[in-house]
Write an enzyme that holds these catalytic residues in place. Structure first.
Site, PDB file in Angstrom:
ATOM      1  N   GLU A  18      29.970  21.083  31.156  1.00 13.20           N
ATOM      2  CA  GLU A  18      29.968  19.690  31.597  1.00 13.20           C
ATOM      3  C   GLU A  18      28.533  19.230  31.841  1.00 13.20           C
ATOM      4  OE1 GLU A  18      32.489  17.448  31.642  1.00 13.20           O
ATOM      5  OE2 GLU A  18      30.655  16.309  31.889  1.00 13.20           O
TER       6      GLU A  18
ATOM      7  N   CYS B  50      22.906  22.606  41.026  1.00 11.95           N
ATOM      8  CA  CYS B  50      22.805  23.297  39.736  1.00 11.95           C
ATOM      9  C   CYS B  50      21.408  23.608  39.220  1.00 11.95           C
ATOM     10  CB  CYS B  50      23.571  22.512  38.694  1.00 11.95           C
ATOM     11  SG  CYS B  50      25.337  22.570  39.048  1.00 11.95           S
TER      12      CYS B  50
ATOM     13  N   LYS C 231      23.975  24.781  27.883  1.00 13.45           N
ATOM     14  CA  LYS C 231      24.114  24.188  29.226  1.00 13.45           C
ATOM     15  C   LYS C 231      22.945  24.617  30.129  1.00 13.45           C
ATOM     16  CE  LYS C 231      25.464  22.306  32.887  1.00 13.45           C
ATOM     17  NZ  LYS C 231      25.441  20.875  33.148  1.00 13.45           N
TER      18      LYS C 231
HETATM   19  N1  LIG Z   1      28.369  19.589  40.472  1.00 12.01           N
HETATM   20  C1  LIG Z   1      28.000  19.137  39.305  1.00 12.01           C
HETATM   21  O1  LIG Z   1      27.532  18.015  39.180  1.00 12.01           O
HETATM   22  C2  LIG Z   1      28.140  19.971  38.081  1.00 12.01           C
HETATM   23  C3  LIG Z   1      28.579  21.284  38.152  1.00 12.01           C
HETATM   24  N2  LIG Z   1      28.694  22.027  37.006  1.00 12.01           N
HETATM   25  C4  LIG Z   1      29.215  23.386  37.061  1.00 12.01           C
HETATM   26  O2  LIG Z   1      30.638  23.303  37.258  1.00 12.01           O
HETATM   27  C5  LIG Z   1      31.109  24.391  38.069  1.00 12.01           C
HETATM   28  C6  LIG Z   1      31.840  23.843  39.270  1.00 12.01           C
HETATM   29  O3  LIG Z   1      30.929  23.099  40.051  1.00 12.01           O
HETATM   30  P1  LIG Z   1      31.425  22.144  41.221  1.00 12.01           P
HETATM   31  O4  LIG Z   1      32.617  21.377  40.784  1.00 12.01           O
HETATM   32  O5  LIG Z   1      30.229  21.424  41.695  1.00 12.01           O
HETATM   33  O6  LIG Z   1      31.891  23.236  42.317  1.00 12.01           O
HETATM   34  P2  LIG Z   1      32.714  22.995  43.642  1.00 12.01           P
HETATM   35  O7  LIG Z   1      32.318  24.059  44.582  1.00 12.01           O
HETATM   36  O8  LIG Z   1      32.647  21.564  44.058  1.00 12.01           O
HETATM   37  O9  LIG Z   1      34.239  23.254  43.193  1.00 12.01           O
HETATM   38  C7  LIG Z   1      34.725  24.476  42.791  1.00 12.01           C
HETATM   39  C8  LIG Z   1      36.159  24.622  43.329  1.00 12.01           C
HETATM   40  O10 LIG Z   1      36.740  25.800  42.780  1.00 12.01           O
HETATM   41  C9  LIG Z   1      37.634  26.329  43.753  1.00 12.01           C
HETATM   42  N3  LIG Z   1      37.950  27.722  43.416  1.00 12.01           N
HETATM   43  C10 LIG Z   1      37.117  28.788  43.396  1.00 12.01           C
HETATM   44  N4  LIG Z   1      37.775  29.887  42.995  1.00 12.01           N
HETATM   45  C11 LIG Z   1      39.054  29.506  42.756  1.00 12.01           C
HETATM   46  C12 LIG Z   1      40.218  30.197  42.296  1.00 12.01           C
HETATM   47  N5  LIG Z   1      40.184  31.512  41.993  1.00 12.01           N
HETATM   48  N6  LIG Z   1      41.369  29.510  42.170  1.00 12.01           N
HETATM   49  C13 LIG Z   1      41.420  28.189  42.468  1.00 12.01           C
HETATM   50  N7  LIG Z   1      40.346  27.480  42.890  1.00 12.01           N
HETATM   51  C14 LIG Z   1      39.177  28.132  43.033  1.00 12.01           C
HETATM   52  C15 LIG Z   1      36.887  26.166  45.042  1.00 12.01           C
HETATM   53  O11 LIG Z   1      37.771  26.221  46.154  1.00 12.01           O
HETATM   54  C16 LIG Z   1      36.221  24.789  44.854  1.00 12.01           C
HETATM   55  O12 LIG Z   1      37.013  23.748  45.394  1.00 12.01           O
HETATM   56  C17 LIG Z   1      29.852  25.220  38.398  1.00 12.01           C
HETATM   57  O13 LIG Z   1      29.748  26.249  37.462  1.00 12.01           O
HETATM   58  C18 LIG Z   1      28.725  24.232  38.220  1.00 12.01           C
HETATM   59  O14 LIG Z   1      27.532  24.885  37.847  1.00 12.01           O
HETATM   60  C19 LIG Z   1      28.419  21.496  35.781  1.00 12.01           C
HETATM   61  C20 LIG Z   1      28.001  20.206  35.653  1.00 12.01           C
HETATM   62  C21 LIG Z   1      27.831  19.339  36.790  1.00 12.01           C
HETATM   63  O1  LIG Z   2      24.806  20.918  35.814  1.00 17.53           O
HETATM   64  C1  LIG Z   2      24.790  20.046  36.651  1.00 17.53           C
HETATM   65  O2  LIG Z   2      25.181  20.185  37.804  1.00 17.53           O
HETATM   66  C2  LIG Z   2      24.206  18.707  36.354  1.00 17.53           C
HETATM   67  O3  LIG Z   2      22.856  18.741  36.872  1.00 17.53           O
HETATM   68  C3  LIG Z   2      22.174  17.512  36.767  1.00 17.53           C
HETATM   69  O4  LIG Z   2      22.873  16.495  37.457  1.00 17.53           O
HETATM   70  P1  LIG Z   2      22.751  16.285  39.039  1.00 17.53           P
HETATM   71  O5  LIG Z   2      22.157  17.494  39.659  1.00 17.53           O
HETATM   72  O6  LIG Z   2      24.081  15.831  39.506  1.00 17.53           O
HETATM   73  O7  LIG Z   2      21.765  15.050  39.229  1.00 17.53           O
HETATM   74  P2  LIG Z   2      20.390  14.624  38.515  1.00 17.53           P
HETATM   75  O8  LIG Z   2      20.434  13.185  38.289  1.00 17.53           O
HETATM   76  O9  LIG Z   2      20.074  15.482  37.370  1.00 17.53           O
HETATM   77  O10 LIG Z   2      19.324  14.893  39.666  1.00 17.53           O
HETATM   78  C4  LIG Z   2      18.991  16.211  40.073  1.00 17.53           C
HETATM   79  C5  LIG Z   2      17.860  16.152  41.072  1.00 17.53           C
HETATM   80  O11 LIG Z   2      16.641  15.779  40.423  1.00 17.53           O
HETATM   81  C6  LIG Z   2      16.053  14.680  41.092  1.00 17.53           C
HETATM   82  N1  LIG Z   2      15.351  13.843  40.096  1.00 17.53           N
HETATM   83  C7  LIG Z   2      15.977  13.445  38.976  1.00 17.53           C
HETATM   84  C8  LIG Z   2      15.319  12.680  38.043  1.00 17.53           C
HETATM   85  C9  LIG Z   2      13.986  12.323  38.250  1.00 17.53           C
HETATM   86  O12 LIG Z   2      13.330  11.640  37.442  1.00 17.53           O
HETATM   87  N2  LIG Z   2      13.387  12.747  39.387  1.00 17.53           N
HETATM   88  C10 LIG Z   2      14.036  13.503  40.319  1.00 17.53           C
HETATM   89  O13 LIG Z   2      13.448  13.874  41.339  1.00 17.53           O
HETATM   90  C11 LIG Z   2      17.221  13.956  41.759  1.00 17.53           C
HETATM   91  O14 LIG Z   2      16.799  13.170  42.835  1.00 17.53           O
HETATM   92  C12 LIG Z   2      18.072  15.127  42.182  1.00 17.53           C
HETATM   93  O15 LIG Z   2      17.616  15.656  43.405  1.00 17.53           O
HETATM   94  C13 LIG Z   2      22.092  17.105  35.301  1.00 17.53           C
HETATM   95  O16 LIG Z   2      21.463  15.825  35.203  1.00 17.53           O
HETATM   96  C14 LIG Z   2      23.484  17.044  34.676  1.00 17.53           C
HETATM   97  O17 LIG Z   2      23.391  16.762  33.284  1.00 17.53           O
HETATM   98  C15 LIG Z   2      24.178  18.377  34.884  1.00 17.53           C
HETATM   99  O18 LIG Z   2      25.499  18.328  34.377  1.00 17.53           O
END
Ligand SMILES: NC(=O)C1=CN([C@@H]2O[C@H](COP(=O)(O)OP(=O)(O)OC[C@H]3O[C@@H](n4cnc5c(N)ncnc54)[C@H](O)[C@@H]3O)[C@@H](O)[C@H]2O)C=CC1
Ligand SMILES: O=C(O)[C@H]1O[C@H](OP(=O)(O)OP(=O)(O)OC[C@H]2O[C@@H](n3ccc(=O)[nH]c3=O)[C@H](O)[C@@H]2O)[C@H](O)[C@@H](O)[C@@H]1O
Length: 481
Positions: free
Chosen positions: A166, A281, A225
């Protein structure tokens, strides 16, 4: 062999920042598919089911409307993990993959225990063939480990494993999911692998043009990713490195961003200098990448990427140190108002927020910190500060130490619901998150209420420096003199 597979029932394990919004959008766009999002965390599921949409467990602009439309129609949130797995044809794994805090790879490698638990549960419960989609961010070649676990029961159930990482960013998750630059799908180049890839392509095709759906090998998708996040974070660290040089030389970092961003080979995005990047992340994924490079005996490559994190730590430290230096070399007993705690605007997520580390450094110098953030709760702020101390003390953070530190925090940290009371009688104001509302405050009134000299440290370069200086503030920005 039939080369199409029509999906009508999917399940997502993990109802977090990714699982929740991603599945809500799939359900909204694909009314013919039943989407069930499951989680072990009962409270989280209860919150997703809350009739009051203001109480959804995560705040994302536009998300409440999507949930309101789909929930109860073809979108369901449940704690019955086994039933959802059993019924689904396609299972997304969207659980957390934090940095390991123990044992081999501590502080670097991704902790895959939640992924492994999912795989074991899927293997145990499944009675018919399934497509498994890695949505979580994973080290390259995790699909191999998943396959080993999934096929270990020997019950003849067949699993196709896809990687579809994602790329949404928090604060713009719904918009990113509705109009993605691309969706990525990695699959095996076997007949059934191709059918699985097509099944997921067909889901995304409900709202995304085919040219925005990229298909690759599994390993390329997994590694894309980590690479994408490393590149994005590297841009922030690069411009932050230049901000330090600007402060020494009198160049202006925002002018530099504009000038270099106009070059189409560089591009304008992700060049905003700041107090340092945060979020769950960037750091974790780069550490994971560094660990992988070390594992594959590529020390030069590992060192190259590790520098992105070191520069980010330096930026957070520089900001805190500048506050202490400017306030005559100590903040002991001084009131520092923090505007913002979330790691970026438009989210309530605070994971790895620069604010935590800046506050922690000021607390070491015994500052009193008064915090206002429009979306982050008091409990979250205290939990973040406690975790920070826990990490520093490692296994010396027993219950007594924890209680002592909590007492210290209760004395030193106040969380406000109103920004003006947070700033009242402050020795300095620090902007940690770029919330738009901070630009609209009555800064003349604030000036009247704070101690003089009236310092503002703008860690996001969002305020009008000239206007504030004219009012009388001493304004310190990032990358500007
Ligand atoms: N937060 C973000 O913006 C992004 C996160 N990712 C990736 O996506 C993944 C998930 O991230 P988040 O959604 O932020 O994590 P999160 O911590 O918000 O959610 C993960 C959920 O999975 C649940 N969980 C864990 N083990 C489980 C199991 N065995 N059965 C059922 N539920 C279970 C937890 O209770 C928790 O609610 C990570 O690998 C992260 O690196 C990728 C892109 C964007
Ligand atoms: O794997 C993930 O979790 C995600 O991580 C980032 O998304 P996110 O962390 O939600 O937010 P960003 O907008 O990337 O910002 C990350 C951090 O960098 C900082 N940032 C961003 C951009 C910039 O120009 N300067 C800066 O300081 C933001 O304030 C923030 O603290 C990536 O942008 C997503 O594509 C990815 O899916």
């Amino acid at each position: 062999m039939n080369n199409t597979k029509k999906i009508t029932n999917i399940c997502c394990i993990g109802a977090g920042y990714v699982g929740g919004p991603t599945m809500a959008v799939i359900a909204q766009k694909c009314t013919h598919i039943k989407v069930t999002v499951v989680d072990l965390n009962k409270q989280r599921i209860a919150d997703w089911n809350d009739a009051d949409l203001d109480r959804l467990p995560i705040y994302e602009p536009g998300l409440a409307d999507v949930v309101a439309e789909a929930r109860g129609r073809n979108l369901f949130f449940s704690t019955d993990v086994d039933q959802a797995i059993a019924e689904a044809q396609m299972i997304f794994i969207s659980v957390n993959t934090p940095t390991k805090t123990y044992g081999v790879g501590k502080g670097m490698a991704a902790d895959l225990k939640y992924i492994e638990l999912c795989a074991r549960q899927i293997a145990k419960v499944s009675k018919d063939d399934k497509i498994i989609v890695e949505k979580s961010t994973l080290p390259v070649r995790t699909a191999e480990a998943l396959r080993t676990i999934l096929t270990s029961t020997g019950n003849g159930v067949k699993f196709d494993i896809l990687s579809s990482p994602e790329f949404l960013a928090e604060g713009t998750a719904v918009q990113d999911l509705m109009n993605p630059d691309r969706f990525l799908i990695g699959g095996e180049q076997t007949e059934s692998g191709e059918v699985a890839v097509q099944a997921l392509v067909d889901i995304y095709l409900n709202w995304v043009p085919r040219e925005n759906i990229i298909t690759t090998r599994v390993w390329s998708s997994e590694l894309s990713k980590l690479t994408a996040n490393a590149f994005l974070a590297q841009r922030v660290s690069s411009i932050n490195a230049i901000s330090a040089l600007c402060e020494k030389t009198g160049a202006d970092v925002d002018e530099i961003s504009r000038a270099i961003g106009a070059d189409s080979r560089i591009g304008a995005k992700f060049l905003k200098s700041s107090v340092g990047f945060g979020g769950s992340c960037f750091q974790k994924d780069i550490l994971n990448l560094v660990y992988l490079c070390q594992h594959f005996n590529l020390p030069e490559v590992a060192d190259y990427w590790e520098q992105v994190i070191k520069m980010n730590d330096y930026q957070k430290h520089r900001f805190a140190k500048n506050i202490i230096d400017s306030l005559f070399n100590t903040v002991s007993g001084k009131k520092i108002a923090f505007l913002g705690w979330a790691f970026k605007k438009d989210t309530n997520d605070t994971r790895e927020s620069a604010a935590i580390y800046v506050a922690d450094e000021l607390l070491q110098d015994r500052a009193e910190i008064h915090i206002y953030d429009p979306k982050v709760s008091k409990e979250q702020i205290f939990a973040d500060l406690c975790r920070c101390e826990e990490e520093r003390r490692d296994n010396l953070f027993d219950e007594v130490a924890k209680e002592t530190y909590c007492d210290f925090l209760k004395k030193q940290v106040v969380v406000h619901l109103d920004p003006y009371t947070a700033m009242q009688a402050a020795h300095a104001i620090a902007i940690l998150t770029e919330w738009d509302e901070f630009k609209t405050y009555d800064w003349k009134k604030v000036y009247g209420d704070v101690l003089k000299p009236a310092f503002i440290f703008d860690g996001r370069n969002i305020l009008d420096k000239k206007q504030l200086s004219d009012i009388g503030f001493e304004v310190e920005c990032i990358g500007k003199r």
